[in-house]
Design a protein around this motif. Structure first.
Motif, PDB file in Angstrom:
ATOM      1  N   THR A   5       0.838  -1.193   0.000  1.00  0.00           N
ATOM      2  CA  THR A   5       0.000   0.000   0.000  1.00  0.00           C
ATOM      3  C   THR A   5       0.874   1.244   0.000  1.00  0.00           C
ATOM      4  OG1 THR A   5      -1.659  -1.171   1.303  1.00  0.00           O
ATOM      5  CG2 THR A   5      -1.849   1.216   1.213  1.00  0.00           C
ATOM      6  N   PHE A   6       0.591   2.153  -0.927  1.00  0.00           N
ATOM      7  CA  PHE A   6       1.170   3.485  -0.945  1.00  0.00           C
ATOM      8  C   PHE A   6       0.062   4.456  -0.568  1.00  0.00           C
ATOM      9  CE2 PHE A   6       3.900   1.227  -3.863  1.00  0.00           C
ATOM     10  CZ  PHE A   6       5.156   1.747  -3.614  1.00  0.00           C
ATOM     11  N   LYS A   7       0.410   5.571   0.069  1.00  0.00           N
ATOM     12  CA  LYS A   7      -0.577   6.573   0.441  1.00  0.00           C
ATOM     13  C   LYS A   7      -1.319   7.059  -0.809  1.00  0.00           C
ATOM     14  CE  LYS A   7      -1.154  10.945   2.765  1.00  0.00           C
ATOM     15  NZ  LYS A   7      -0.516  12.087   3.381  1.00  0.00           N
ATOM     16  N   ASP A   8      -2.621   7.145  -0.711  1.00  0.00           N
ATOM     17  CA  ASP A   8      -3.506   7.635  -1.773  1.00  0.00           C
ATOM     18  C   ASP A   8      -3.573   6.733  -3.001  1.00  0.00           C
ATOM     19  OD1 ASP A   8      -4.063   9.864  -0.186  1.00  0.00           O
ATOM     20  OD2 ASP A   8      -2.418  11.014  -1.068  1.00  0.00           O
ATOM     21  N   LEU A   9      -3.050   5.525  -2.919  1.00  0.00           N
ATOM     22  CA  LEU A   9      -3.142   4.570  -4.027  1.00  0.00           C
ATOM     23  C   LEU A   9      -3.803   3.295  -3.510  1.00  0.00           C
ATOM     24  CD1 LEU A   9       0.375   4.963  -5.702  1.00  0.00           C
ATOM     25  CD2 LEU A   9      -1.809   5.809  -6.560  1.00  0.00           C
ATOM     26  N   PRO A  10      -4.496   2.563  -4.366  1.00  0.00           N
ATOM     27  CA  PRO A  10      -5.152   1.329  -3.910  1.00  0.00           C
ATOM     28  C   PRO A  10      -4.137   0.248  -3.518  1.00  0.00           C
ATOM     29  CG  PRO A  10      -5.443   1.612  -6.272  1.00  0.00           C
ATOM     30  CD  PRO A  10      -4.767   2.845  -5.764  1.00  0.00           C
ATOM     31  N   THR A  11      -4.526  -0.580  -2.580  1.00  0.00           N
ATOM     32  CA  THR A  11      -3.697  -1.705  -2.147  1.00  0.00           C
ATOM     33  C   THR A  11      -3.663  -2.749  -3.256  1.00  0.00           C
ATOM     34  OG1 THR A  11      -4.255  -1.315   0.157  1.00  0.00           O
ATOM     35  CG2 THR A  11      -3.490  -3.528  -0.410  1.00  0.00           C
ATOM     36  N   VAL A  12      -2.476  -3.329  -3.468  1.00  0.00           N
ATOM     37  CA  VAL A  12      -2.309  -4.368  -4.482  1.00  0.00           C
ATOM     38  C   VAL A  12      -1.832  -5.642  -3.801  1.00  0.00           C
ATOM     39  CG1 VAL A  12      -0.992  -5.078  -6.514  1.00  0.00           C
ATOM     40  CG2 VAL A  12      -1.835  -2.749  -6.346  1.00  0.00           C
ATOM     41  N   VAL A  13      -2.533  -6.741  -4.058  1.00  0.00           N
ATOM     42  CA  VAL A  13      -2.149  -8.050  -3.532  1.00  0.00           C
ATOM     43  C   VAL A  13      -1.072  -8.630  -4.444  1.00  0.00           C
ATOM     44  CG1 VAL A  13      -2.945 -10.383  -3.026  1.00  0.00           C
ATOM     45  CG2 VAL A  13      -4.407  -8.430  -2.498  1.00  0.00           C
ATOM     46  N   LEU A  14       0.009  -9.126  -3.856  1.00  0.00           N
ATOM     47  CA  LEU A  14       1.090  -9.730  -4.628  1.00  0.00           C
ATOM     48  C   LEU A  14       0.802 -11.200  -4.842  1.00  0.00           C
ATOM     49  CD1 LEU A  14       2.437  -7.219  -3.094  1.00  0.00           C
ATOM     50  CD2 LEU A  14       4.550  -8.365  -3.637  1.00  0.00           C
ATOM     51  N   ARG A  15       0.782 -11.606  -6.065  1.00  0.00           N
ATOM     52  CA  ARG A  15       0.588 -13.006  -6.442  1.00  0.00           C
ATOM     53  C   ARG A  15       1.951 -13.630  -6.696  1.00  0.00           C
ATOM     54  NH1 ARG A  15      -4.308 -12.677  -5.049  1.00  0.00           N
ATOM     55  NH2 ARG A  15      -5.762 -11.472  -6.287  1.00  0.00           N
ATOM     56  N   THR A  16       2.057 -14.938  -6.534  1.00  0.00           N
ATOM     57  CA  THR A  16       3.318 -15.637  -6.750  1.00  0.00           C
ATOM     58  C   THR A  16       3.801 -15.419  -8.178  1.00  0.00           C
ATOM     59  OG1 THR A  16       2.635 -17.285  -5.144  1.00  0.00           O
ATOM     60  CG2 THR A  16       4.489 -17.864  -6.532  1.00  0.00           C
ATOM     61  N   TYR A  17       5.078 -15.064  -8.310  1.00  0.00           N
ATOM     62  CA  TYR A  17       5.773 -14.803  -9.574  1.00  0.00           C
ATOM     63  C   TYR A  17       5.285 -13.560 -10.307  1.00  0.00           C
ATOM     64  CZ  TYR A  17       7.482 -19.438  -8.622  1.00  0.00           C
ATOM     65  OH  TYR A  17       8.027 -20.525  -8.008  1.00  0.00           O
ATOM     66  N   GLN A  18       4.504 -12.740  -9.668  1.00  0.00           N
ATOM     67  CA  GLN A  18       4.077 -11.470 -10.245  1.00  0.00           C
ATOM     68  C   GLN A  18       5.150 -10.421  -9.962  1.00  0.00           C
ATOM     69  OE1 GLN A  18       0.723  -9.767  -8.246  1.00  0.00           O
ATOM     70  NE2 GLN A  18       0.402  -8.193  -9.794  1.00  0.00           N
ATOM     71  N   VAL A  19       5.515  -9.640 -10.964  1.00  0.00           N
ATOM     72  CA  VAL A  19       6.499  -8.577 -10.806  1.00  0.00           C
ATOM     73  C   VAL A  19       5.764  -7.248 -10.781  1.00  0.00           C
ATOM     74  CG1 VAL A  19       8.502  -7.429 -11.823  1.00  0.00           C
ATOM     75  CG2 VAL A  19       8.257  -9.911 -12.019  1.00  0.00           C
ATOM     76  N   LEU A  20       6.002  -6.452  -9.740  1.00  0.00           N
ATOM     77  CA  LEU A  20       5.454  -5.110  -9.652  1.00  0.00           C
ATOM     78  C   LEU A  20       6.577  -4.122  -9.921  1.00  0.00           C
ATOM     79  CD1 LEU A  20       3.163  -5.271  -6.487  1.00  0.00           C
ATOM     80  CD2 LEU A  20       2.499  -5.423  -8.876  1.00  0.00           C
TER      81      LEU A  20
END
Length: 107
Positions: A5-20
């Protein structure tokens, strides 16, 4: 489970082998988080969840990435042991983020 979670941005769930991909280049459509701050490089960092934990890589030449207050320059493996009450504090330049972990991330 892990999420960021970053301030003012939506939370993102990390999936296995997903690159953010995290950066500040508004023209790069492949960025998952585009942060509006001059302290963040165009491609500042990548986060990848694996079976062993979460790999955080500082992709910038001069930018700072910190994990629980400690800056680092290369890749680092984040495991459940790095969490304090289920939270890992991250910083990309001057932008703070919270990595929430629950259950086992491996390691």
């Amino acid at each position: 489970m892990a999420s960021i979670t970053f301030k003012d941005l939506p939370t993102v769930v990390l999936r296995t082998y997903q690159v953010l991909r995290i950066g500040n280049n508004i023209h790069d459509k492949e960025l998952d988080f585009c942060l509006d701050d001059k302290s963040v490089a165009k491609l500042h960092a990548t986060l990848t969840r694996s079976e062993k934990g979460i790999f955080l890589v500082n992709e910038s030449r001069n930018g700072c990435v910190s994990l629980n207050g400690q800056c680092f320059s290369g890749p680092v493996l984040i495991t459940y042991r790095d969490a304090i009450n289920g939270l890992v504090k991250l910083r990309f330049g001057r932008v703070e983020a919270t990595l929430r972990v629950s259950g086992s991330l491996g390691g």
